[in-house]
Design an enzyme around this catalytic site. Structure first.
Site, PDB file in Angstrom:
ATOM      1  N   LYS A 187       0.825  -1.211   0.000  1.00  0.00           N
ATOM      2  CA  LYS A 187       0.000   0.000   0.000  1.00  0.00           C
ATOM      3  C   LYS A 187       0.863   1.267   0.000  1.00  0.00           C
ATOM      4  O   LYS A 187       0.426   2.317  -0.479  1.00  0.00           O
ATOM      5  CB  LYS A 187      -0.957  -0.014   1.189  1.00  0.00           C
ATOM      6  CG  LYS A 187      -1.876  -1.240   1.206  1.00  0.00           C
ATOM      7  CD  LYS A 187      -2.636  -1.437  -0.099  1.00  0.00           C
ATOM      8  CE  LYS A 187      -3.068  -2.872  -0.309  1.00  0.00           C
ATOM      9  NZ  LYS A 187      -3.689  -3.137  -1.604  1.00  0.00           N
ATOM     10  N   GLU A 190      -1.828   7.506   7.927  1.00  0.00           N
ATOM     11  CA  GLU A 190      -2.463   8.604   7.180  1.00  0.00           C
ATOM     12  C   GLU A 190      -3.302   9.429   8.137  1.00  0.00           C
ATOM     13  O   GLU A 190      -3.757   8.927   9.170  1.00  0.00           O
ATOM     14  CB  GLU A 190      -3.404   8.039   6.089  1.00  0.00           C
ATOM     15  CG  GLU A 190      -2.685   7.460   4.894  1.00  0.00           C
ATOM     16  CD  GLU A 190      -3.639   6.892   3.855  1.00  0.00           C
ATOM     17  OE1 GLU A 190      -4.872   6.863   4.098  1.00  0.00           O
ATOM     18  OE2 GLU A 190      -3.156   6.468   2.796  1.00  0.00           O
ATOM     19  N   HIS A 224     -15.956  -3.468   6.905  1.00  0.00           N
ATOM     20  CA  HIS A 224     -15.165  -3.459   5.681  1.00  0.00           C
ATOM     21  C   HIS A 224     -15.647  -4.463   4.651  1.00  0.00           C
ATOM     22  O   HIS A 224     -14.922  -4.812   3.724  1.00  0.00           O
ATOM     23  CB  HIS A 224     -13.680  -3.621   5.988  1.00  0.00           C
ATOM     24  CG  HIS A 224     -13.182  -2.521   6.870  1.00  0.00           C
ATOM     25  ND1 HIS A 224     -13.106  -1.223   6.435  1.00  0.00           N
ATOM     26  CD2 HIS A 224     -12.821  -2.502   8.163  1.00  0.00           C
ATOM     27  CE1 HIS A 224     -12.695  -0.457   7.434  1.00  0.00           C
ATOM     28  NE2 HIS A 224     -12.519  -1.206   8.495  1.00  0.00           N
ATOM     29  N   ARG A 230      -7.923  -6.596  -9.654  1.00  0.00           N
ATOM     30  CA  ARG A 230      -8.778  -7.730 -10.029  1.00  0.00           C
ATOM     31  C   ARG A 230     -10.128  -7.205 -10.506  1.00  0.00           C
ATOM     32  O   ARG A 230     -10.406  -6.013 -10.388  1.00  0.00           O
ATOM     33  CB  ARG A 230      -9.005  -8.602  -8.803  1.00  0.00           C
ATOM     34  CG  ARG A 230      -9.661  -7.792  -7.682  1.00  0.00           C
ATOM     35  CD  ARG A 230     -10.229  -8.593  -6.552  1.00  0.00           C
ATOM     36  NE  ARG A 230     -11.068  -7.750  -5.727  1.00  0.00           N
ATOM     37  CZ  ARG A 230     -10.634  -6.976  -4.729  1.00  0.00           C
ATOM     38  NH1 ARG A 230      -9.347  -6.921  -4.443  1.00  0.00           N
ATOM     39  NH2 ARG A 230     -11.481  -6.231  -4.052  1.00  0.00           N
TER      40      ARG A 230
HETATM   41  C1  MV4 Z   1      -9.272   5.492   5.180  1.00  0.00           C
HETATM   42  C2  MV4 Z   1     -10.436   6.044   5.733  1.00  0.00           C
HETATM   43  C3  MV4 Z   1     -10.330   7.303   6.306  1.00  0.00           C
HETATM   44  N1  MV4 Z   1      -9.148   7.966   6.308  1.00  0.00           N
HETATM   45  N2  MV4 Z   1      -8.118   6.187   5.205  1.00  0.00           N
HETATM   46  C4  MV4 Z   1     -11.040   1.136   4.430  1.00  0.00           C
HETATM   47  C5  MV4 Z   1     -10.451  -0.019   3.704  1.00  0.00           C
HETATM   48  C6  MV4 Z   1      -9.330   0.487   2.869  1.00  0.00           C
HETATM   49  N3  MV4 Z   1      -9.623   0.293   1.492  1.00  0.00           N
HETATM   50  C7  MV4 Z   1      -9.190   1.927   3.207  1.00  0.00           C
HETATM   51  N4  MV4 Z   1     -10.291   2.285   4.059  1.00  0.00           N
HETATM   52  C8  MV4 Z   1     -10.399   3.539   4.582  1.00  0.00           C
HETATM   53  N5  MV4 Z   1      -9.265   4.280   4.624  1.00  0.00           N
HETATM   54  C9  MV4 Z   1      -8.077   7.386   5.754  1.00  0.00           C
HETATM   55  N6  MV4 Z   1      -6.919   8.062   5.783  1.00  0.00           N
HETATM   56  C10 MV4 Z   1     -11.625   5.315   5.645  1.00  0.00           C
HETATM   57  C11 MV4 Z   1     -11.615   4.063   5.060  1.00  0.00           C
HETATM   58  C12 MV4 Z   1     -12.864   3.389   4.894  1.00  0.00           C
HETATM   59  C13 MV4 Z   1     -13.673   2.994   5.966  1.00  0.00           C
HETATM   60  C14 MV4 Z   1     -13.315   3.167   7.281  1.00  0.00           C
HETATM   61  C15 MV4 Z   1     -14.153   2.778   8.311  1.00  0.00           C
HETATM   62  C16 MV4 Z   1     -15.379   2.178   8.026  1.00  0.00           C
HETATM   63  C17 MV4 Z   1     -15.749   1.976   6.753  1.00  0.00           C
HETATM   64  C18 MV4 Z   1     -14.914   2.377   5.701  1.00  0.00           C
HETATM   65  C19 MV4 Z   1     -15.330   2.189   4.409  1.00  0.00           C
HETATM   66  C20 MV4 Z   1     -14.531   2.585   3.378  1.00  0.00           C
HETATM   67  C21 MV4 Z   1     -13.308   3.182   3.621  1.00  0.00           C
END
Ligand code: MV4
Length: 507
Positions: free
Chosen positions: A126, A209, A244, A303
């Site tokens: 990542k 982050e 998630h 994917r």
């Molecule tokens: C984040 C975020 C907020 N701030 N990064 C979730 C899985 C991965 N793909 C990245 N994700 C996130 N990254 C920063 N800097 C919020 C998410 C996030 C999320 C977080 C809590 C609950 C549900 C979520 C759904 C999508 C993304």
């Protein structure tokens, strides 16, 4: 008499699908339309699964646990060779983002239907993905692009303020993530995140982050050929997730409908990041959109995604067909200008889980199955009546997707389709969708990553089905407590419903 020749003799004659369930069925359908023979693989508990029945040929690859079957690179390649498959479609999950598998396919002279092993490896880190996005000029959340120690974290927190989000370098999908609200919690959070990442990915490295609260998860579908062309197919809104796991996805994003210029801006950023990674085939660039409508690159999925049908419904394209043509060395058959988006699509992920009991998996035998049909309904399912949903795998039964001219019509159509959907023998999350689709915040398109949490807090649990109420009445009668049968089951479900909401996410 010879059969009518098929147009695409230059693609493949036979393809193996290294997957199971609805996505294997999805791929088999396009292979059949293209006149390409399909080879299914299956584990012991999948002997009678739908994908095995639908494929032209099938190969047994081992026992139930995926580590002994669907994740066995040697056995999958062996099956492909034995059956004379020229290419392998990995679906999603399992080996689909395994660089070693992609490399092993090519090594064996079998085409991997996806990007290069190198692109997979790079996006799998990542932090490397962040560096690629930055180099390509795509916006990223303020953060650190390498594994960090507690001193670096302290410095970052002091400079950017809290809350911050710790993430696993080898992560994705939310595993190994920790929200940190104050410096005093840093050390313990880093320890927890790192050991979770170590267990999940055998790599405990953590990066950081700035946390974006109540952001929207909007992703862009990209498609590139091996001749240097890359296009985007617009966005999918995936903000409705629990733990998630995406629950409902849509295209277009209601935010992009309000601010149409966002599609081209996010699309261009996604294409830049993908080109920067030397990417080809289908991929998805995830963005987080903050309340000021600023968008930030999060990660890239190398994917075909579970939720690809909503893009297909709105663009009219068959992503699996395009994946096959690109993998065979073909050129993209259209340019960016040719891509058009029409109407609105919504997808519900139907799981064998108990919506009344903390969404616990609830596999078992499907004793009755009545499926929705009619205008604008698409059902990608991997099950049939009489089949027993095995407990070894992700309990996704089907994806119910609808298309209509507008989001409002699509929502009504989904409610109609949900009303036609009747599954017995197992429990499903179908009652949960009805509630979300009737939620005023959902209707208004006010979506964000904290949506499910807030939804649980403001919404009473769904009415328990008649059977549950009857059982509750019976129990009440046996205990002679004189409780009203109608309230017994929902009240009990209620505590679990709220409990689910409380334990969910980062807000
Ligand atoms: C984040 C975020 C907020 N701030 N990064 C979730 C899985 C991965 N793909 C990245 N994700 C996130 N990254 C920063 N800097 C919020 C998410 C996030 C999320 C977080 C809590 C609950 C549900 C979520 C759904 C999508 C993304």
């Amino acid at each position: 008499m010879s059969a009518t020749p098929r147009y695409n003799l230059s693609v493949f004659r036979k393809v193996l699908i290294a997957n199971r369930g609805e996505i294997a069925v999805r791929v088999i359908r396009t292979l059949r339309e293209m006149g390409i023979a399909s080879v299914a693989v299956y584990s012991d508990p999948d002997r009678a699964s739908l994908h095995v029945r639908m494929a032209d040929e099938a190969a047994h690859v081992g026992a139930g646990p995926s580590g002994e079957s669907y994740l066995r690179i040697d056995r999958i390649l062996d099956a492909a060779k034995r059956h004379g498959a020229e290419a392998i479609h990995p679906g999603y999950g399992f080996l689909s983002e395994n660089a070693e598998f992609a490399a092993a396919c090519e090594e064996a002279g079998i085409t991997f239907i996806g990007p290069s092993a190198e692109s997979i490896r790079m996006m799998g880190s990542k932090t490397a993905a962040r560096r690629t996005a930055i180099a390509a000029g795509a916006p990223v959340v303020p953060g650190i692009d390498h594994g960090v120690n507690v001193e670096e974290l302290r410095e970052f927190g002091a400079k950017h303020g809290y809350p911050i989000l710790l993430k696993a370098v080898a992560g994705g999908g939310g595993k190994g993530m920790r929200r940190v609200d104050r410096e005093a919690d840093l050390e313990a959070a880093l320890r927890d995140a790192s050991s979770e990442a170590e267990r999940a990915f055998r790599n405990g490295e953590i990066y950081v982050e700035k946390l974006i609260e109540r952001g929207r998860h909007i992703e862009i579908q990209v498609l590139g050929d091996r001749h240097g062309s890359m296009v985007h197919l617009g966005e999918r809104e995936c903000s409705i997730q629990r733990r998630h796991q995406k629950v409902i996805e849509e295209c277009p994003s209601p935010l992009v409908v309000e601010h149409p210029e966002m599609r081209a801006a996010m699309g261009a950023a996604a294409v830049q990041a993908a080109v920067g990674a030397g990417y080809y085939n289908a991929g998805t660039v995830e963005f987080l959109v903050d309340q000021g409508r600023n968008f930030y690159f999060l990660e890239m999925n190398t994917r075909l995604q579970v939720e690809h049908p909503v893009t297909e419904l709105v663009t009219g394209l068959d992503l699996v067909r395009l994946q096959l043509e690109i993998a065979a060395g073909g050129r993209l058959p259209f340019t960016q200008r040719d891509v058009a988006w029409r109407g609105s699509a919504i997808e519900c992920r139907v799981y064998a889980e108990d919506a009344y009991n903390n969404f616990l998996p609830y596999p078992g035998k499907i004793t009755r199955l009545n499926r929705p049909f009619g205008p604008g309904v698409r059902l990608d399912a991997g099950v049939y009546p009489g089949w027993t949903v095995p407990m070894e795998y992700d309990p996704l039964l089907a994806k119910l997707a609808v298309w209509a001219g507008t989001r409002e019509e699509a929502t009504e159509r989904m409610l109609r389709a949900l009303g036609e959907y009747d599954v017995a023998g197992i429990r499903t999350n179908l009652p949960f969708f009805r509630q979300i689709l009737e939620d005023p915040e959902f209707r208004a398109g006010h979506l964000h990553t904290g949506f499910i949490d807030e939804f649980f807090r403001r919404t009473p649990p769904p009415e328990a089905p008649a059977e549950l109420a009857e059982i509750a009445a019976l129990v009440a009668a046996l205990h002679g407590n004189g409780r009203k049968p109608e309230t017994a089951a929902p009240a009990q479900a209620g505590s679990k419903w709220l409990q689910t909401g409380r334990s969910d996410s980062l807000r």
